[in-house]
Design a protein around this motif. Structure first.
Motif, PDB file in Angstrom:
ATOM      1  N   ARG A   1      37.004  12.631  56.782  1.00 57.70           N
ATOM      2  CA  ARG A   1      37.218  12.311  58.184  1.00 57.70           C
ATOM      3  C   ARG A   1      37.130  10.803  58.366  1.00 57.70           C
ATOM      4  NH1 ARG A   1      33.986  12.388  62.771  1.00 57.70           N
ATOM      5  NH2 ARG A   1      32.187  13.016  61.548  1.00 57.70           N
ATOM      6  N   ASN A   2      38.011  10.274  59.178  1.00 56.72           N
ATOM      7  CA  ASN A   2      38.019   8.841  59.464  1.00 56.72           C
ATOM      8  C   ASN A   2      36.982   8.558  60.549  1.00 56.72           C
ATOM      9  OD1 ASN A   2      38.538   6.195  60.115  1.00 56.72           O
ATOM     10  ND2 ASN A   2      40.758   6.435  60.201  1.00 56.72           N
ATOM     11  N   THR A   3      35.951   7.794  60.207  1.00 52.40           N
ATOM     12  CA  THR A   3      34.879   7.490  61.150  1.00 52.40           C
ATOM     13  C   THR A   3      34.997   6.055  61.686  1.00 52.40           C
ATOM     14  OG1 THR A   3      33.497   6.864  59.281  1.00 52.40           O
ATOM     15  CG2 THR A   3      33.260   9.111  60.108  1.00 52.40           C
ATOM     16  N   SER A   4      36.095   5.388  61.371  1.00 51.50           N
ATOM     17  CA  SER A   4      36.242   3.981  61.750  1.00 51.50           C
ATOM     18  C   SER A   4      37.253   3.807  62.876  1.00 51.50           C
ATOM     19  CB  SER A   4      36.710   3.163  60.541  1.00 51.50           C
ATOM     20  OG  SER A   4      38.084   3.416  60.289  1.00 51.50           O
ATOM     21  N   ASP A   5      37.448   2.555  63.285  1.00 47.17           N
ATOM     22  CA  ASP A   5      38.467   2.252  64.291  1.00 47.17           C
ATOM     23  C   ASP A   5      39.730   1.709  63.631  1.00 47.17           C
ATOM     24  OD1 ASP A   5      37.551  -0.196  63.480  1.00 47.17           O
ATOM     25  OD2 ASP A   5      36.983  -0.902  65.482  1.00 47.17           O
ATOM     26  N   SER A   6      39.850   1.947  62.314  1.00 49.07           N
ATOM     27  CA  SER A   6      41.012   1.504  61.550  1.00 49.07           C
ATOM     28  C   SER A   6      41.769   2.738  61.062  1.00 49.07           C
ATOM     29  CB  SER A   6      40.538   0.674  60.346  1.00 49.07           C
ATOM     30  OG  SER A   6      41.627   0.282  59.544  1.00 49.07           O
ATOM     31  N   ALA A   7      43.074   2.769  61.274  1.00 45.56           N
ATOM     32  CA  ALA A   7      43.866   3.906  60.798  1.00 45.56           C
ATOM     33  C   ALA A   7      43.902   3.912  59.271  1.00 45.56           C
ATOM     34  CB  ALA A   7      45.279   3.838  61.362  1.00 45.56           C
TER      35      ALA A   7
ATOM     36  N   ASN B   1      47.447  10.830  56.108  1.00 44.30           N
ATOM     37  CA  ASN B   1      47.098   9.906  57.192  1.00 44.30           C
ATOM     38  C   ASN B   1      45.925  10.441  57.990  1.00 44.30           C
ATOM     39  OD1 ASN B   1      49.337   8.086  56.738  1.00 44.30           O
ATOM     40  ND2 ASN B   1      50.620   9.728  57.526  1.00 44.30           N
ATOM     41  N   LEU B   2      44.980   9.551  58.294  1.00 45.51           N
ATOM     42  CA  LEU B   2      43.835   9.905  59.135  1.00 45.51           C
ATOM     43  C   LEU B   2      43.765   8.887  60.264  1.00 45.51           C
ATOM     44  CD1 LEU B   2      42.595  10.424  55.905  1.00 45.51           C
ATOM     45  CD2 LEU B   2      40.992  11.562  57.406  1.00 45.51           C
ATOM     46  N   PRO B   3      44.133   9.294  61.489  1.00 46.03           N
ATOM     47  CA  PRO B   3      44.073   8.365  62.615  1.00 46.03           C
ATOM     48  C   PRO B   3      42.651   7.857  62.847  1.00 46.03           C
ATOM     49  CG  PRO B   3      45.248  10.394  63.210  1.00 46.03           C
ATOM     50  CD  PRO B   3      44.624  10.617  61.873  1.00 46.03           C
ATOM     51  N   ALA B   4      42.538   6.658  63.401  1.00 42.38           N
ATOM     52  CA  ALA B   4      41.230   6.067  63.674  1.00 42.38           C
ATOM     53  C   ALA B   4      40.413   6.964  64.601  1.00 42.38           C
ATOM     54  CB  ALA B   4      41.404   4.689  64.306  1.00 42.38           C
ATOM     55  N   GLY B   5      39.167   7.204  64.213  1.00 39.89           N
ATOM     56  CA  GLY B   5      38.238   7.945  65.061  1.00 39.89           C
ATOM     57  C   GLY B   5      38.626   9.377  65.380  1.00 39.89           C
ATOM     58  N   SER B   6      39.543   9.951  64.630  1.00 38.69           N
ATOM     59  CA  SER B   6      40.005  11.304  64.918  1.00 38.69           C
ATOM     60  C   SER B   6      39.000  12.325  64.412  1.00 38.69           C
ATOM     61  CB  SER B   6      41.359  11.539  64.245  1.00 38.69           C
ATOM     62  OG  SER B   6      41.695  12.906  64.309  1.00 38.69           O
ATOM     63  N   PRO B   7      38.786  13.413  65.168  1.00 40.15           N
ATOM     64  CA  PRO B   7      37.873  14.452  64.691  1.00 40.15           C
ATOM     65  C   PRO B   7      38.494  15.320  63.598  1.00 40.15           C
ATOM     66  CG  PRO B   7      38.819  15.103  66.790  1.00 40.15           C
ATOM     67  CD  PRO B   7      39.312  13.697  66.503  1.00 40.15           C
ATOM     68  N   GLN B   8      39.801  15.188  63.374  1.00 38.78           N
ATOM     69  CA  GLN B   8      40.461  16.053  62.401  1.00 38.78           C
ATOM     70  C   GLN B   8      40.066  15.673  60.971  1.00 38.78           C
ATOM     71  OE1 GLN B   8      44.610  14.963  63.210  1.00 38.78           O
ATOM     72  NE2 GLN B   8      44.868  14.522  61.040  1.00 38.78           N
TER      73      GLN B   8
END
Length: 143
Positions: free
Chosen positions: A58-64, A89-96
């Motif tokens: 999971r992306n926990t940052s504000d960077s894509a 791809n993991l969008p920034a701050g996404s819960p997915q």
């Protein structure tokens, strides 16, 4: 009474103990990603010769994060297979989560169950990233 199940049926409660209980544990993180493993404690405790776990990123940052891949390595006495990531791809701050399935074989009752994950990806803030996370599957918490 009309609420009795026919004799050839089992009741709905008899199989509750047989249900697979999965636990999820955070096993590592990078500047951008958290890495969790979903596992069945009983199979690890009994040291089954083949173990299957789900990895969740999971992306926990504000960077894509883009171009994500994860490779796995194990000690020579084991073999490993890993499925491709569910997404690159993991969008920034996404819960997915992006998921991958890890299959370990040749598990030995007396030897450590270790996996080294190599994460490679690109971020909008720091460009190309190569990260390594070591996981000792045998040390995952048991209920």
């Amino acid at each position: 009474g009309g609420d009795q199940a026919p004799a050839e049926w089992t009741s709905f409660t008899d199989t509750a103990e047989d249900q697979v209980r999965l636990l999820r544990e955070l096993v590592g993180s990078t500047a951008e990603l958290s890495v969790e493993i979903e596992y069945e404690p009983a199979t690890i405790a009994s040291r089954r010769p083949t173990l299957v776990q789900n990895l969740m990123f999971r992306n926990t940052s504000d960077s894509a994060v883009s171009d994500f891949t994860c490779k796995a390595a194990v000690p020579k006495y084991m073999q490993v297979q890993i499925t491709p990531p569910s997404d690159s791809n993991l969008p920034a701050g996404s819960p997915q989560h992006v998921t991958q399935t890890l299959r370990l074989s040749g598990v030995d009752a007396l030897k450590p169950i270790k996996v080294r994950l190599k994460l490679e990806y690109r971020t909008t803030h720091r460009g190309r990233a190569d990260e390594t996370i070591d996981v000792n599957i045998g040390d995952l918490p048991q209920p």
